[in-house]
Design an enzyme around this catalytic site. Structure first.
Site, mmCIF file in Angstrom:
data_model
loop_
_atom_site.group_PDB
_atom_site.id
_atom_site.type_symbol
_atom_site.label_atom_id
_atom_site.label_comp_id
_atom_site.label_asym_id
_atom_site.label_seq_id
_atom_site.Cartn_x
_atom_site.Cartn_y
_atom_site.Cartn_z
ATOM 1 N N SER A 162 7.823 -21.178 36.077
ATOM 2 C CA SER A 162 9.086 -20.617 36.562
ATOM 3 C C SER A 162 8.774 -19.492 37.552
ATOM 4 C CB SER A 162 9.867 -20.069 35.360
ATOM 5 O OG SER A 162 11.220 -19.905 35.684
ATOM 6 N N PRO A 163 9.578 -19.374 38.613
ATOM 7 C CA PRO A 163 9.274 -18.358 39.633
ATOM 8 C C PRO A 163 9.178 -16.955 39.044
ATOM 9 C CG PRO A 163 11.003 -19.835 40.391
ATOM 10 C CD PRO A 163 10.772 -20.145 38.937
ATOM 11 N N TYR A 221 21.672 -13.145 43.251
ATOM 12 C CA TYR A 221 21.238 -12.980 44.631
ATOM 13 C C TYR A 221 22.251 -13.628 45.580
ATOM 14 C CZ TYR A 221 17.230 -11.068 42.301
ATOM 15 O OH TYR A 221 16.452 -10.283 41.491
#
Ligand SMILES: Cc1cc2nc3c(=O)[nH]c(=O)nc-3n(C[C@H](O)[C@H](O)[C@H](O)COP(=O)(O)O)c2cc1C
Length: 357
Positions: free
Chosen positions: A22-23, A186
């Site tokens: 996962s990032p 974001y």
């Protein structure tokens, strides 16, 4: 029943198994000497996961423009120098037999903040310390952060172009997969959520209006990316907040994403407003991934508090998601995939250098 260690084919790309990285932002680039350029830290950090047997190594959020960085130390993909630096990471991941993906991101109103482990402060970085003014759908700040400027038509066009240019650089760097970051509060998530998007033009209002920028970005990314390579989108399955984005809306948007050529939706949650009450527990976001998979007919990734091999295997075997993404468990143990395979009685080849282990 599908096994955690079966390959997953998306378009022409075969990902050798369904345990994915996962990032994870490292906030470790040099903001003055080489902004956004990854280096030895990133190679060692991401390389360890490829050595450990992850099928897809997704990078941290790479900003599509300088003003899209969360912190001045974020990685980027808005210059050719940045793309060349990423190519070194990609080549290493490929040499280990894993696939490499990059998460493309714009932080919007959550940009220009101190990195979480910065001793100098927290919240918005002032211009005198290398900060910048931020943009968003509307001039509504996140918590105590600086107030952003609402994007105008030119600004919106630039965002779409920046995602497309970063996608071309991702291809030049050799990445197999791009993931558009539309989660965690974001920029693209800010557009999706009525709590951050108060616009009265074509990019606000009903769900179709709020999803317009995301779909424009996805179209531009798809057009800039080889037809044989997959596009992923990370969404927040819910804002966990009154009046925010709901799971039903995210299922509907995910159907539109599929129609626009997205191959897998990576379902996380939250991040849009501070202080949301989130029922964090093992696998707490898995039902969101399952709802998107069943409701939108698109492949999904499940993420969040997946730490146990049997739990991970069950998510895939029961068809709740097509892959699992792990973050903190991999920080604790980059060899988690190999350990999980052993525990599940599956043979995952070790690098020959480690054959005696
Ligand atoms: C150090 C760290 C950095 C993160 N950076 C990102 C990021 O760049 N992009 C993103 O979508 N999620 C980011 N996340 C969230 C993770 O990808 C993941 O969704 C979250 O940690 C839940 O999974 P876990 O319980 O396996 O850690 C980050 C998490 C950690 C711990």
């Amino acid at each position: 029943m599908t096994s955690l260690f079966e390959p997953l084919r998306l378009r022409d790309v075969e990902i050798p198994n369904r345990v994915w990285v996962s990032p994870m932002c490292q906030y470790s680039c040099d903001p003055v000497g080489a902004p956004g350029v990854v280096h030895d830290w990133h190679l060692a950090h991401l390389g360890a996961f490829a050595v450990g047997g992850a099928g897809l190594v997704l990078t941290e959020a790479a900003a599509v423009s300088p003003e899209g960085r969360i912190s001045p130390e974020d990685a980027g993909l808005w210059t050719d120098e940045q793309a060349r630096a990423w190519a070194r990471v990609v080549d290493f991941v490929h040499a280990r037999g894993a696939r490499a993906g990059v998460q493309l991101a714009h932080a919007g109103r959550k940009a220009s903040t101190y990195r979480p482990f910065e001793a100098a402060g927290s919240g918005s970085v002032p211009a005198a310390e290398g900060g910048w003014s931020t943009v968003a759908p509307s001039a509504v700040a996140f918590g105590g952060f600086a107030e952003p400027q609402a994007l105008d038509a030119d600004g919106l066009r630039r965002v779409v172009e920046d995602f497309a240019a970063a996608t071309r650089r991702a291809d030049a760097a050799g990445f197999d997969v791009v993931e558009v970051h539309a989660a965690h509060g974001y920029l693209l998530h800010q557009f999706l959520s009525p709590l951050a998007n108060h616009r009265e033009d074509a990019h606000g209002g009903d769900l179709a209006g709020r999803a317009r920028l995301l779909l424009e970005v996805v179209d531009a990314v798809r057009a800039a990316w080889p037809a044989g390579k997959p596009v992923l989108v990370r969404v927040s399955g819910t804002d966990w907040a009154e009046g925010g984005l709901t799971l039903d809306e995210v299922v509907e948007v995910s159907g539109w994403l599929r129609e626009h050529g997205v191959d897998l939706v990576d379902v996380s949650s939250g991040g849009l407003v501070p202080g949301a009450s989130i029922p964090v527990a093992p696998g707490y976001q898995v039902p969101l991934a399952e709802a998107v998979r069943r409701g939108a007919g698109v492949a999904t990734g499940a993420v969040g508090m997946i730490t146990d091999p049997a739990q991970a295997a069950q998510v895939v075997a029961q068809g709740q998601a097509d892959a699992v993404l792990l973050a903190r468990a991999l920080l604790r143990d980059p060899r988690w995939p190999q350990r999980a395979a052993r525990e599940l009685g599956v043979e995952l080849p070790l690098p020959p250098q480690y054959a005696r282990a």
